[in-house]
Design an enzyme around this catalytic site. Structure first.
Site, PDB file in Angstrom:
ATOM      1  N   GLY A  10       0.829  -1.208   0.000  1.00 11.10           N
ATOM      2  CA  GLY A  10       0.000   0.000   0.000  1.00 11.10           C
ATOM      3  C   GLY A  10       0.863   1.258   0.000  1.00 11.10           C
ATOM      4  CE1 TYR A  11       1.529   7.998  -0.720  1.00 13.50           C
ATOM      5  CE2 TYR A  11       0.089   8.404   1.154  1.00 13.50           C
ATOM      6  CZ  TYR A  11       1.007   8.858   0.224  1.00 13.50           C
ATOM      7  OH  TYR A  11       1.391  10.170   0.241  1.00 13.50           O
ATOM      8  CG  LEU A  33      -2.341  -8.153  -4.094  1.00 15.71           C
ATOM      9  CD1 LEU A  33      -2.189  -8.998  -5.353  1.00 15.71           C
ATOM     10  CD2 LEU A  33      -1.223  -7.120  -4.030  1.00 15.71           C
ATOM     11  CG  ASN A  35      -6.612   0.621  -1.477  1.00 16.74           C
ATOM     12  OD1 ASN A  35      -7.112   0.854  -2.586  1.00 16.74           O
ATOM     13  ND2 ASN A  35      -6.270   1.592  -0.645  1.00 16.74           N
ATOM     14  CE  LYS A  84      -5.623   4.762   1.877  1.00 20.10           C
ATOM     15  NZ  LYS A  84      -4.440   5.450   1.452  1.00 20.10           N
ATOM     16  CB  SER A 124      -5.065   7.562  12.322  1.00 22.23           C
ATOM     17  OG  SER A 124      -5.656   8.724  11.800  1.00 22.23           O
ATOM     18  CE1 TYR A 148      -8.490   4.162   9.181  1.00 22.38           C
ATOM     19  CE2 TYR A 148      -8.530   6.451   9.923  1.00 22.38           C
ATOM     20  CZ  TYR A 148      -7.827   5.348   9.479  1.00 22.38           C
ATOM     21  OH  TYR A 148      -6.469   5.413   9.353  1.00 22.38           O
ATOM     22  CE  LYS A 152      -5.887   2.796  11.607  1.00 29.74           C
ATOM     23  NZ  LYS A 152      -5.029   1.684  11.182  1.00 29.74           N
ATOM     24  CE1 TYR A 176       2.303   5.809  10.855  1.00 31.69           C
ATOM     25  CE2 TYR A 176       0.626   5.226   9.245  1.00 31.69           C
ATOM     26  CZ  TYR A 176       1.715   4.881  10.016  1.00 31.69           C
ATOM     27  OH  TYR A 176       2.214   3.610   9.927  1.00 31.69           O
ATOM     28  CG  ASN A 178      -3.714  15.268   7.309  1.00 29.20           C
ATOM     29  OD1 ASN A 178      -3.735  15.235   8.534  1.00 29.20           O
ATOM     30  ND2 ASN A 178      -4.804  15.471   6.599  1.00 29.20           N
TER      31      ASN A 178
HETATM   32  P1  NAD Z   1      -3.332   1.568   1.760  1.00 30.10           P
HETATM   33  O1  NAD Z   1      -4.755   1.192   1.558  1.00 30.10           O
HETATM   34  O2  NAD Z   1      -2.618   2.220   0.647  1.00 30.10           O
HETATM   35  O3  NAD Z   1      -2.500   0.288   2.220  1.00 30.10           O
HETATM   36  C1  NAD Z   1      -3.062  -0.742   3.000  1.00 30.10           C
HETATM   37  C2  NAD Z   1      -2.628  -2.065   2.387  1.00 30.10           C
HETATM   38  O4  NAD Z   1      -3.142  -3.120   3.191  1.00 30.10           O
HETATM   39  C3  NAD Z   1      -3.141  -2.283   0.980  1.00 30.10           C
HETATM   40  O5  NAD Z   1      -2.074  -2.706   0.154  1.00 30.10           O
HETATM   41  C4  NAD Z   1      -4.203  -3.369   1.112  1.00 30.10           C
HETATM   42  O6  NAD Z   1      -4.268  -4.184  -0.041  1.00 30.10           O
HETATM   43  C5  NAD Z   1      -3.710  -4.106   2.337  1.00 30.10           C
HETATM   44  N1  NAD Z   1      -4.760  -4.780   3.138  1.00 30.10           N
HETATM   45  C6  NAD Z   1      -5.923  -4.242   3.587  1.00 30.10           C
HETATM   46  N2  NAD Z   1      -6.604  -5.167   4.287  1.00 30.10           N
HETATM   47  C7  NAD Z   1      -5.863  -6.299   4.302  1.00 30.10           C
HETATM   48  C8  NAD Z   1      -6.029  -7.588   4.862  1.00 30.10           C
HETATM   49  N3  NAD Z   1      -7.134  -7.925   5.548  1.00 30.10           N
HETATM   50  N4  NAD Z   1      -5.058  -8.498   4.676  1.00 30.10           N
HETATM   51  C9  NAD Z   1      -3.957  -8.191   3.964  1.00 30.10           C
HETATM   52  N5  NAD Z   1      -3.740  -6.996   3.398  1.00 30.10           N
HETATM   53  C10 NAD Z   1      -4.684  -6.050   3.571  1.00 30.10           C
HETATM   54  O7  NAD Z   1      -3.293   2.484   3.080  1.00 30.10           O
HETATM   55  P2  NAD Z   1      -2.118   3.425   3.596  1.00 30.10           P
HETATM   56  O8  NAD Z   1      -2.475   4.825   3.298  1.00 30.10           O
HETATM   57  O9  NAD Z   1      -0.811   2.880   3.176  1.00 30.10           O
HETATM   58  O10 NAD Z   1      -2.314   3.230   5.169  1.00 30.10           O
HETATM   59  C11 NAD Z   1      -1.557   2.288   5.893  1.00 30.10           C
HETATM   60  C12 NAD Z   1      -1.980   2.327   7.353  1.00 30.10           C
HETATM   61  O11 NAD Z   1      -1.828   3.654   7.849  1.00 30.10           O
HETATM   62  C13 NAD Z   1      -3.449   1.966   7.572  1.00 30.10           C
HETATM   63  O12 NAD Z   1      -3.523   1.216   8.775  1.00 30.10           O
HETATM   64  C14 NAD Z   1      -4.122   3.304   7.736  1.00 30.10           C
HETATM   65  O13 NAD Z   1      -5.281   3.213   8.523  1.00 30.10           O
HETATM   66  C15 NAD Z   1      -3.038   4.101   8.445  1.00 30.10           C
HETATM   67  N6  NAD Z   1      -3.158   5.566   8.242  1.00 30.10           N
HETATM   68  C16 NAD Z   1      -3.197   6.069   6.967  1.00 30.10           C
HETATM   69  C17 NAD Z   1      -3.337   7.453   6.788  1.00 30.10           C
HETATM   70  C18 NAD Z   1      -3.419   8.029   5.399  1.00 30.10           C
HETATM   71  O14 NAD Z   1      -3.864   9.187   5.261  1.00 30.10           O
HETATM   72  N7  NAD Z   1      -3.001   7.330   4.360  1.00 30.10           N
HETATM   73  C19 NAD Z   1      -3.401   8.316   7.888  1.00 30.10           C
HETATM   74  C20 NAD Z   1      -3.322   7.763   9.177  1.00 30.10           C
HETATM   75  C21 NAD Z   1      -3.198   6.380   9.341  1.00 30.10           C
HETATM   76  N1  UFG Z   2     -10.578  19.178   1.951  1.00 35.86           N
HETATM   77  C1  UFG Z   2     -11.224  20.030   1.068  1.00 35.86           C
HETATM   78  N2  UFG Z   2     -11.738  19.489  -0.076  1.00 35.86           N
HETATM   79  C2  UFG Z   2     -11.648  18.163  -0.377  1.00 35.86           C
HETATM   80  C3  UFG Z   2     -10.985  17.304   0.530  1.00 35.86           C
HETATM   81  C4  UFG Z   2     -10.463  17.847   1.691  1.00 35.86           C
HETATM   82  O1  UFG Z   2     -11.338  21.225   1.306  1.00 35.86           O
HETATM   83  O2  UFG Z   2     -12.173  17.751  -1.418  1.00 35.86           O
HETATM   84  C5  UFG Z   2     -10.006  19.749   3.174  1.00 35.86           C
HETATM   85  C6  UFG Z   2     -10.605  19.157   4.449  1.00 35.86           C
HETATM   86  O3  UFG Z   2     -11.768  19.875   4.802  1.00 35.86           O
HETATM   87  C7  UFG Z   2      -9.447  19.341   5.432  1.00 35.86           C
HETATM   88  C8  UFG Z   2      -8.206  19.176   4.552  1.00 35.86           C
HETATM   89  O4  UFG Z   2      -8.643  19.421   3.214  1.00 35.86           O
HETATM   90  O5  UFG Z   2      -9.439  20.640   5.954  1.00 35.86           O
HETATM   91  C9  UFG Z   2      -7.591  17.778   4.624  1.00 35.86           C
HETATM   92  O6  UFG Z   2      -8.606  16.818   4.349  1.00 35.86           O
HETATM   93  P1  UFG Z   2      -8.243  15.281   4.058  1.00 35.86           P
HETATM   94  O7  UFG Z   2      -9.523  14.594   3.724  1.00 35.86           O
HETATM   95  O8  UFG Z   2      -7.127  15.188   3.098  1.00 35.86           O
HETATM   96  O9  UFG Z   2      -7.672  14.784   5.456  1.00 35.86           O
HETATM   97  P2  UFG Z   2      -8.325  14.751   6.896  1.00 35.86           P
HETATM   98  O10 UFG Z   2      -7.505  15.635   7.776  1.00 35.86           O
HETATM   99  O11 UFG Z   2      -9.764  15.015   6.855  1.00 35.86           O
HETATM  100  O12 UFG Z   2      -8.161  13.220   7.302  1.00 35.86           O
HETATM  101  C10 UFG Z   2      -6.966  12.499   7.062  1.00 35.86           C
HETATM  102  C11 UFG Z   2      -7.285  11.054   6.784  1.00 35.86           C
HETATM  103  C12 UFG Z   2      -7.857  10.412   7.988  1.00 35.86           C
HETATM  104  C13 UFG Z   2      -6.988  10.604   9.170  1.00 35.86           C
HETATM  105  C14 UFG Z   2      -6.682  12.068   9.375  1.00 35.86           C
HETATM  106  C15 UFG Z   2      -5.701  12.260  10.469  1.00 35.86           C
HETATM  107  O13 UFG Z   2      -8.187  10.965   5.711  1.00 35.86           O
HETATM  108  O14 UFG Z   2      -7.927   9.035   7.756  1.00 35.86           O
HETATM  109  O15 UFG Z   2      -6.141  12.601   8.179  1.00 35.86           O
HETATM  110  O16 UFG Z   2      -4.576  11.461  10.220  1.00 35.86           O
HETATM  111  F1  UFG Z   2      -7.607  10.154  10.255  1.00 35.86           F
END
Ligand code: NAD
Ligand code: UFG
Length: 340
Positions: A10-11, A33, A35, A84, A124, A148, A152, A176, A178
């Site tokens: 993933g990302y 896979l 996502n 997520k 998160s 969600y 966490k 984490y 953003n």
């Molecule tokens: P992502 O979706 O890109 O990566 C998650 C990966 O896990 C994917 O490759 C998916 O295929 C795999 N996966 C999901 N469920 C699975 C399962 N049951 N078994 C095996 N593989 C599985 O997400 P990401 O952005 O890389 O996030 C990674 C972690 O960080 C997550 O736990 C997410 O909640 C947390 N997080 C992400 C953000 C964000 O903004 N990206 C912010 C805070 C926390």
């Molecule tokens: N925003 C817009 N327009 C959009 C999308 C977002 O104005 O189309 C604004 C939101 O209102 C916010 C900022 O951009 O002010 C960031 O929004 P994001 O959706 O990118 O991120 P969030 O802070 O809402 O949430 C993200 C993740 C959550 C995580 C959180 C804290 O999506 O999973 O950060 O880590 F929980």
């Protein structure tokens, strides 16, 4: 040192695999896979010139996890795999409790069976809900505002209970803020499935004309320009934070929680303006109503990670905007294999 990375394609997981390999860890990935796509492996290996061991498996299936532990002497686990999307979690909480909680129960159960007790958890800033204490330190109470975020909070509480029951565990919880940006090589980045919810992928899609315009959710917040403020962190800095966390795991017992953020807050309009300036593109946007559940401001106090992990974010907002755009262009130009 062998580490298992769940959700490693993933990302955030894929960027972390790169940093781990570059720091000479042996990396095993399990990912279903759901996502991500398998071509990420080739790209990680291209960047690092090193191999990873991949298992296509689902953490909801305990047998898949057992197989990995039977075949490898694992020292520590970094647990990224989860669903997520905040929006989706509100519509489909069952999916979120199942995928984020049941899979974690399976994983920790197998780890106990194999006596592997070193664990890093992807948490998160969502656990801070709508706190008004800014910057947010790790001492602020957790209070999730959606399913969600709740998964966490439950994950963190679970780890706390696990540590109380057996203090041989060594656990690091990383909250984490953003994550945005992409790998400087242009080979790794976020590939949102369907319509993105987050700001940066929407900005890059407007820039590339995949999307006509960006809706800015509210300009009447109590912030410098009225738009929401967040702590955006480059995904490579975030990935490097995990290497520091693994090093901490190997040296200590205990449960340690850290914010991974930059400590700087930027408004939506600041992000748009910086993106336009750095990349010389125009982002067509319109101000609309606030999005329900969005806090006005959310940024980290990252002092604890700096002191105890000797880690801090180094990349600037300009770097984040440049790398995000480079990645979107790579996707656009079909330089990378497309999502299956
Ligand atoms: P992502 O979706 O890109 O990566 C998650 C990966 O896990 C994917 O490759 C998916 O295929 C795999 N996966 C999901 N469920 C699975 C399962 N049951 N078994 C095996 N593989 C599985 O997400 P990401 O952005 O890389 O996030 C990674 C972690 O960080 C997550 O736990 C997410 O909640 C947390 N997080 C992400 C953000 C964000 O903004 N990206 C912010 C805070 C926390
Ligand atoms: N925003 C817009 N327009 C959009 C999308 C977002 O104005 O189309 C604004 C939101 O209102 C916010 C900022 O951009 O002010 C960031 O929004 P994001 O959706 O990118 O991120 P969030 O802070 O809402 O949430 C993200 C993740 C959550 C995580 C959180 C804290 O999506 O999973 O950060 O880590 F929980």
């Amino acid at each position: 040192m062998k580490v298992l990375v769940t959700g490693g394609l993933g990302y955030i997981g894929s960027h972390t695999c790169v940093e781990l390999l570059q720091n000479n860890y042996e990396v095993i990935v399990i990912d279903n896979l759901s996502n991500s796509e398998v071509s990420v492996i080739t790209r990680i290996e291209k960047i690092t010139n090193k191999k990873i061991t991949f298992y296509k498996g689902d953490l909801l299936n305990k047998f898949d996890i057992q197989q990995v532990f039977q075949q490898n002497e694992i020292d520590a686990v970094l647990h990224f795999a989860a669903s997520k999307s905040v929006n989706e979690s509100v519509k489909n909480p069952v999916k979120y409790y199942k995928n984020n909680i049941s899979s974690m129960v399976n994983l920790l159960e197998v780890m106990e069976d194999f006596n592997v007790k070193k664990f890093i958890f992807s948490s998160s800033a969502a656990v801070y809900g709508s706190t008004t204490q800014q910057p947010i330190s790790e001492l602020v109470d957790t209070q999730a505002m959606n399913p969600y975020g709740q998964t966490k909070v439950i994950g963190e509480d679970f780890l706390n209970d696990l540590y109380i029951s057996d203090n041989e565990w060594s656990i690091v919880v990383l909250r984490y803020f953003n994550p945005i940006g992409a790998h400087e090589s242009g080979l790794l980045g976020e590939q949102p499935n369907g319509t993105p919810n987050n700001l940066m992928p929407l900005i890059t899609q407007v820039a590339s004309k995949k999307r006509r315009l960006l809706y800015v959710f509210g300009n009447d917040y109590n912030t410098t320009d009225g738009t929401g403020v967040r702590d955006y962190i480059h995904v490579v800095d975030l990935a490097k934070g995990h290497v520091s966390a693994v090093q901490k795991l190997l040296l200590t017992h205990g449960l340690h929680t850290y914010n991974l953020g930059t400590g700087e807050g930027y408004s939506v309009l600041e992000i748009i303006n910086t993106f336009e300036k750095v990349n010389n593109v125009n982002i067509h946007y319109e101000i609309v109503d606030r999005r329900a559940g969005d806090p006005a401001v959310c940024f980290a106090n990252p002092a604890k990670a700096k002191e105890e992990l000797e880690w801090s974010a180094e990349r600037t907002l300009e770097d984040m905007c440049r790398d995000s755009w480079q990645w979107e262009k790579a996707l656009e130009n079909n330089i990378l294999p497309s999502r299956k």
